[in-house]
Design a protein around this motif. Structure first.
Motif, PDB file in Angstrom:
ATOM      1  N   ALA A   1       0.836  -1.205   0.000  1.00  0.00           N
ATOM      2  CA  ALA A   1       0.000   0.000   0.000  1.00  0.00           C
ATOM      3  C   ALA A   1       0.869   1.252   0.000  1.00  0.00           C
ATOM      4  O   ALA A   1       0.581   2.232  -0.697  1.00  0.00           O
ATOM      5  N   PHE A   2       1.952   1.228   0.772  1.00  0.00           N
ATOM      6  CA  PHE A   2       2.892   2.351   0.800  1.00  0.00           C
ATOM      7  C   PHE A   2       3.496   2.569  -0.588  1.00  0.00           C
ATOM      8  O   PHE A   2       3.556   3.696  -1.078  1.00  0.00           O
TER       9      PHE A   2
ATOM     10  N   TRP B   1       4.023   5.622  -5.604  1.00  0.00           N
ATOM     11  CA  TRP B   1       3.994   5.655  -7.060  1.00  0.00           C
ATOM     12  C   TRP B   1       2.953   6.654  -7.562  1.00  0.00           C
ATOM     13  O   TRP B   1       3.218   7.410  -8.499  1.00  0.00           O
ATOM     14  N   ALA B   2       1.779   6.691  -6.934  1.00  0.00           N
ATOM     15  CA  ALA B   2       0.758   7.659  -7.336  1.00  0.00           C
ATOM     16  C   ALA B   2       1.266   9.086  -7.152  1.00  0.00           C
ATOM     17  O   ALA B   2       1.065   9.953  -8.022  1.00  0.00           O
ATOM     18  N   LEU B   3       1.948   9.340  -6.044  1.00  0.00           N
ATOM     19  CA  LEU B   3       2.508  10.664  -5.790  1.00  0.00           C
ATOM     20  C   LEU B   3       3.559  11.009  -6.843  1.00  0.00           C
ATOM     21  O   LEU B   3       3.577  12.111  -7.381  1.00  0.00           O
ATOM     22  N   ALA B   4       4.429  10.049  -7.177  1.00  0.00           N
ATOM     23  CA  ALA B   4       5.483  10.290  -8.169  1.00  0.00           C
ATOM     24  C   ALA B   4       4.898  10.546  -9.554  1.00  0.00           C
ATOM     25  O   ALA B   4       5.360  11.439 -10.273  1.00  0.00           O
ATOM     26  N   GLN B   5       3.891   9.788  -9.925  1.00  0.00           N
ATOM     27  CA  GLN B   5       3.254   9.995 -11.226  1.00  0.00           C
ATOM     28  C   GLN B   5       2.611  11.374 -11.308  1.00  0.00           C
ATOM     29  O   GLN B   5       2.716  12.058 -12.323  1.00  0.00           O
TER      30      GLN B   5
ATOM     31  N   ARG C   1       4.801  15.729   3.756  1.00  0.00           N
ATOM     32  CA  ARG C   1       3.535  16.213   4.322  1.00  0.00           C
ATOM     33  C   ARG C   1       2.383  15.241   4.130  1.00  0.00           C
ATOM     34  O   ARG C   1       1.486  15.185   4.962  1.00  0.00           O
ATOM     35  N   SER C   2       2.373  14.508   3.017  1.00  0.00           N
ATOM     36  CA  SER C   2       1.161  13.781   2.666  1.00  0.00           C
ATOM     37  C   SER C   2       1.199  12.266   2.855  1.00  0.00           C
ATOM     38  O   SER C   2       0.143  11.666   3.058  1.00  0.00           O
TER      39      SER C   2
ATOM     40  N   SER D   1       0.888   6.077   4.830  1.00  0.00           N
ATOM     41  CA  SER D   1       0.832   4.620   4.941  1.00  0.00           C
ATOM     42  C   SER D   1       2.129   3.990   5.445  1.00  0.00           C
ATOM     43  O   SER D   1       2.160   2.796   5.710  1.00  0.00           O
ATOM     44  N   ASP D   2       3.182   4.777   5.604  1.00  0.00           N
ATOM     45  CA  ASP D   2       4.437   4.231   6.126  1.00  0.00           C
ATOM     46  C   ASP D   2       4.652   4.565   7.599  1.00  0.00           C
ATOM     47  O   ASP D   2       5.754   4.377   8.125  1.00  0.00           O
ATOM     48  N   ALA D   3       3.624   5.017   8.274  1.00  0.00           N
ATOM     49  CA  ALA D   3       3.742   5.348   9.699  1.00  0.00           C
ATOM     50  C   ALA D   3       4.281   4.138  10.465  1.00  0.00           C
ATOM     51  O   ALA D   3       3.789   3.022  10.319  1.00  0.00           O
TER      52      ALA D   3
END
Length: 97
Positions: A25-26, A31-35, A53-54, A57-59
């Motif tokens: 999920a992370f 990948w969505a952020l990079a795209q 900031r955003s 899922s890696d907490a």
């Protein structure tokens, strides 16, 4: 599709199916952020700021030091995804290609 209870990776802590799914999920989130960053023409430094900031899922994930070579942490993963999304580095060919 594999049935398993425990994963013993080459690096990082032992985990289970839920841990693998959480890591996947992370990676999807990164990948969505990079795209999106690539589509908007964001430079790497701005992309890293957005990620800091955003991404959520890696907490609780802990960076993994791989000797003197590098540290596998959020910034490293975001940087590599941004490089691939923006084609700043060549991607590996598909197996059999």
């Amino acid at each position: 599709a594999l049935d398993f209870d425990r994963v013993i990776p080459g690096h990082g802590p032992v985990t289970d199916r839920a841990g693998i799914e959480r890591f996947q999920a992370f990676l999807r989130e990164v990948w969505a952020l990079a795209q999106q960053a690539a589509a908007e023409g964001l430079p790497l430094d701005r992309t890293l700021e957005v990620a800091r900031r955003s991404l959520k899922s890696d907490a609780g994930f802990v960076p993994i030091g791989l000797g003197p070579l590098f540290t596998l942490d959020r910034d490293f993963v975001v940087r590599r995804a941004w490089e691939e999304a923006t084609r700043s580095v060549p991607t590996a060919p598909a197996p059999g290609a």
